[in-house]
Scaffold this motif. Structure first.
Motif, PDB file in Angstrom:
ATOM      1  N   ASN A   3       0.860  -1.170   0.000  1.00 36.21           N
ATOM      2  CA  ASN A   3       0.000   0.000   0.000  1.00 36.21           C
ATOM      3  C   ASN A   3       0.899   1.223   0.000  1.00 36.21           C
ATOM      4  N   HIS A   4       1.095   1.856  -1.158  1.00 33.67           N
ATOM      5  CA  HIS A   4       2.021   2.977  -1.284  1.00 33.67           C
ATOM      6  C   HIS A   4       1.557   4.195  -0.505  1.00 33.67           C
ATOM      7  N   HIS A   5       0.242   4.383  -0.387  1.00 32.80           N
ATOM      8  CA  HIS A   5      -0.277   5.500   0.393  1.00 32.80           C
ATOM      9  C   HIS A   5       0.183   5.391   1.847  1.00 32.80           C
ATOM     10  N   LYS A   6       0.120   4.195   2.373  1.00 36.01           N
ATOM     11  CA  LYS A   6       0.525   3.959   3.754  1.00 36.01           C
ATOM     12  C   LYS A   6       2.026   4.190   3.912  1.00 36.01           C
ATOM     13  N   GLU A   7       2.812   3.719   2.973  1.00 35.78           N
ATOM     14  CA  GLU A   7       4.263   3.879   3.014  1.00 35.78           C
ATOM     15  C   GLU A   7       4.664   5.351   3.011  1.00 35.78           C
ATOM     16  N   LYS A   8       3.945   6.176   2.269  1.00 30.57           N
ATOM     17  CA  LYS A   8       4.285   7.585   2.123  1.00 30.57           C
ATOM     18  C   LYS A   8       4.158   8.330   3.447  1.00 30.57           C
ATOM     19  N   ASN A   9       3.243   7.912   4.307  1.00 35.96           N
ATOM     20  CA  ASN A   9       2.982   8.604   5.555  1.00 35.96           C
ATOM     21  C   ASN A   9       3.841   8.122   6.720  1.00 35.96           C
ATOM     22  N   LYS A  10       4.643   7.108   6.523  1.00 32.82           N
ATOM     23  CA  LYS A  10       5.465   6.573   7.594  1.00 32.82           C
ATOM     24  C   LYS A  10       6.625   7.506   7.915  1.00 32.82           C
ATOM     25  N   VAL A  11       6.905   7.655   9.212  1.00 38.41           N
ATOM     26  CA  VAL A  11       8.089   8.386   9.660  1.00 38.41           C
ATOM     27  C   VAL A  11       9.219   7.372   9.714  1.00 38.41           C
ATOM     28  N   PRO A  12      10.385   7.698   9.159  1.00 39.17           N
ATOM     29  CA  PRO A  12      11.494   6.744   9.201  1.00 39.17           C
ATOM     30  C   PRO A  12      11.801   6.339  10.641  1.00 39.17           C
ATOM     31  N   TYR A  13      12.067   5.049  10.843  1.00 41.71           N
ATOM     32  CA  TYR A  13      12.337   4.522  12.181  1.00 41.71           C
ATOM     33  C   TYR A  13      13.496   5.265  12.828  1.00 41.71           C
ATOM     34  N   SER A  14      14.545   5.568  12.064  1.00 39.04           N
ATOM     35  CA  SER A  14      15.698   6.270  12.623  1.00 39.04           C
ATOM     36  C   SER A  14      15.302   7.646  13.162  1.00 39.04           C
ATOM     37  N   GLU A  15      14.335   8.282  12.520  1.00 37.34           N
ATOM     38  CA  GLU A  15      13.855   9.595  12.968  1.00 37.34           C
ATOM     39  C   GLU A  15      13.064   9.472  14.269  1.00 37.34           C
ATOM     40  N   SER A  16      12.202   8.483  14.375  1.00 39.31           N
ATOM     41  CA  SER A  16      11.392   8.318  15.580  1.00 39.31           C
ATOM     42  C   SER A  16      12.193   7.701  16.716  1.00 39.31           C
ATOM     43  N   LYS A  17      13.265   6.994  16.397  1.00 40.76           N
ATOM     44  CA  LYS A  17      14.077   6.310  17.403  1.00 40.76           C
ATOM     45  C   LYS A  17      14.700   7.284  18.404  1.00 40.76           C
ATOM     46  N   LYS A  18      14.943   8.534  17.992  1.00 39.95           N
ATOM     47  CA  LYS A  18      15.574   9.494  18.891  1.00 39.95           C
ATOM     48  C   LYS A  18      14.685   9.832  20.087  1.00 39.95           C
ATOM     49  N   HIS A  19      13.409   9.512  20.023  1.00 40.43           N
ATOM     50  CA  HIS A  19      12.486   9.792  21.120  1.00 40.43           C
ATOM     51  C   HIS A  19      12.316   8.602  22.066  1.00 40.43           C
ATOM     52  N   ILE A  20      12.923   7.481  21.726  1.00 39.36           N
ATOM     53  CA  ILE A  20      12.795   6.268  22.524  1.00 39.36           C
ATOM     54  C   ILE A  20      13.973   6.195  23.495  1.00 39.36           C
ATOM     55  N   PRO A  21      13.700   6.076  24.797  1.00 34.38           N
ATOM     56  CA  PRO A  21      14.796   6.001  25.769  1.00 34.38           C
ATOM     57  C   PRO A  21      15.665   4.770  25.542  1.00 34.38           C
ATOM     58  N   SER A  22      16.929   4.887  25.884  1.00 32.94           N
ATOM     59  CA  SER A  22      17.863   3.770  25.690  1.00 32.94           C
ATOM     60  C   SER A  22      17.943   2.916  26.953  1.00 32.94           C
ATOM     61  N   ILE A  23      16.820   2.332  27.315  1.00 31.75           N
ATOM     62  CA  ILE A  23      16.730   1.449  28.473  1.00 31.75           C
ATOM     63  C   ILE A  23      16.921   0.023  27.988  1.00 31.75           C
ATOM     64  N   GLU A  24      17.810  -0.717  28.655  1.00 31.65           N
ATOM     65  CA  GLU A  24      18.020  -2.111  28.283  1.00 31.65           C
ATOM     66  C   GLU A  24      16.919  -2.973  28.893  1.00 31.65           C
ATOM     67  N   LEU A  25      16.305  -3.800  28.080  1.00 30.37           N
ATOM     68  CA  LEU A  25      15.266  -4.714  28.527  1.00 30.37           C
ATOM     69  C   LEU A  25      15.665  -6.143  28.205  1.00 30.37           C
ATOM     70  N   LYS A  26      15.285  -7.055  29.087  1.00 30.24           N
ATOM     71  CA  LYS A  26      15.456  -8.464  28.784  1.00 30.24           C
ATOM     72  C   LYS A  26      14.342  -8.821  27.810  1.00 30.24           C
ATOM     73  N   LYS A  27      14.704  -9.281  26.628  1.00 25.60           N
ATOM     74  CA  LYS A  27      13.708  -9.546  25.588  1.00 25.60           C
ATOM     75  C   LYS A  27      13.321 -11.017  25.552  1.00 25.60           C
ATOM     76  N   ILE A  28      12.077 -11.235  25.203  1.00 24.90           N
ATOM     77  CA  ILE A  28      11.565 -12.593  25.018  1.00 24.90           C
ATOM     78  C   ILE A  28      12.123 -13.125  23.705  1.00 24.90           C
ATOM     79  N   PRO A  29      12.630 -14.370  23.685  1.00 24.64           N
ATOM     80  CA  PRO A  29      13.118 -14.932  22.421  1.00 24.64           C
ATOM     81  C   PRO A  29      12.007 -14.899  21.357  1.00 24.64           C
ATOM     82  N   PRO A  30      12.365 -14.583  20.104  1.00 24.71           N
ATOM     83  CA  PRO A  30      11.358 -14.461  19.035  1.00 24.71           C
ATOM     84  C   PRO A  30      10.442 -15.684  18.891  1.00 24.71           C
TER      85      PRO A  30
END
Length: 71
Positions: A3-30
């Protein structure tokens, strides 16, 4: 087909990543995350499971920052 319309409105992950705190979490295996999500009734594949879990980790980090930091 993507869906190209949906793709056009996405904010690049690298751009939004700056707002995410760098807290280490124990992750559940995939594999376990996929199993738990399917057991809960979600008909998803491995890639979708990883995207869901990444979103959940972001929400957890933002919540932890909100309640446990003095920023």
């Amino acid at each position: 087909m993507k869906n190209h319309h949906k793709e056009k409105n996405k904010v690049p992950y690298s751009e939004s990543k700056k707002h995410i705190p760098s807290i280490e979490l124990k992750k559940i295996p995939p594999e376990k995350a996929l199993h738990l999500l399917r057991k809960a009734g979600y008909d998803i594949n491995e890639e979708q499971s990883e995207e869901i879990m990444e979103f959940i980790y972001i929400i957890v980090k933002l919540t932890l920052k909100e309640f446990f930091t003095s920023d």
